[in-house]
Design a protein around this motif. Structure first.
Motif, short mmCIF file in Angstrom:
data_model
loop_
_atom_site.label_atom_id
_atom_site.label_comp_id
_atom_site.label_asym_id
_atom_site.label_seq_id
_atom_site.Cartn_x
_atom_site.Cartn_y
_atom_site.Cartn_z
N LEU A 80 1.06 -1.14 0.24
CA LEU A 80 0.11 -0.02 0.37
C LEU A 80 0.99 1.02 -0.02
O LEU A 80 0.89 1.89 -0.85
CB LEU A 80 -0.96 0.07 0.99
CG LEU A 80 -2.22 -0.88 1.34
CD1 LEU A 80 -2.76 -1.25 2.28
CD2 LEU A 80 -3.11 -0.34 -0.17
N PHE A 84 0.85 3.50 -2.84
CA PHE A 84 0.12 4.93 -2.64
C PHE A 84 1.71 6.14 -3.64
O PHE A 84 1.70 7.21 -3.41
CB PHE A 84 0.13 5.28 -1.06
CG PHE A 84 -0.43 6.97 -1.25
CD1 PHE A 84 -1.33 7.44 -1.63
CD2 PHE A 84 0.89 8.28 -1.05
CE1 PHE A 84 -1.64 8.85 -1.35
CE2 PHE A 84 0.10 9.39 -0.45
CZ PHE A 84 -0.58 9.51 -0.99
N ALA A 117 0.77 3.22 -9.34
CA ALA A 117 0.88 2.76 -8.24
C ALA A 117 1.42 1.39 -8.15
O ALA A 117 1.85 0.36 -7.19
CB ALA A 117 -0.70 3.09 -8.62
#
Length: 132
Positions: A80, A84, A117
């Protein structure tokens, strides 16, 4: 200590170059040519490419991999955080281009931000797993 950072750097850089090479050279080559052909050069600037990969790999190490290893973060957290970082980094380029380049295709902004991403999250996890 410097040896650890060099190891982390290459643990990020190698999968990044492989994955981005497949993405840019095979999977999305016609997509970018179709949408950005009017801006593309026939001879890439290898100095700029090299500087980008060095800076970006260092950024992934500094902001995701090293802090994750130091804190014992979960693989999900690494994924994650990496995703990000990629969204922010690729978004900076694409949204700026979208804002100031005449006829910049919106689809390129969306696809590139998703790719940023994905690749940054994936490379972060690969490096983290190799180093852990």
């Amino acid at each position: 200590m410097i040896t650890q950072y060099i190891t982390m750097f290459f643990a990020v850089l190698v999968p990044m170059i492989i994955m981005d090479g497949v993405w840019l050279g095979v999977i999305s080559k016609s997509f970018y040519a179709r949408h950005l052909g009017f801006l593309m050069t026939s001879h890439p600037n290898w100095v700029a490419i090299t500087i980008f990969y060095i800076l970006y790999a260092v950024g992934i190490v500094v902001f995701v991999v090293q802090p994750g290893l130091a804190s014992g973060a979960s693989v999900m957290k690494i994924a994650l955080l990496g995703a990000f970082l990629g969204l922010v980094a690729y978004g900076t380029y694409d949204l700026t281009s979208h804002a100031i380049v005449n006829n910049w295709p919106g689809i390129v902004t969306v696809v590139d931000m998703i790719w940023g991403a994905f690749i940054t999250g994936a490379v972060s996890v690969i490096a983290y797993m190799v180093l852990k």
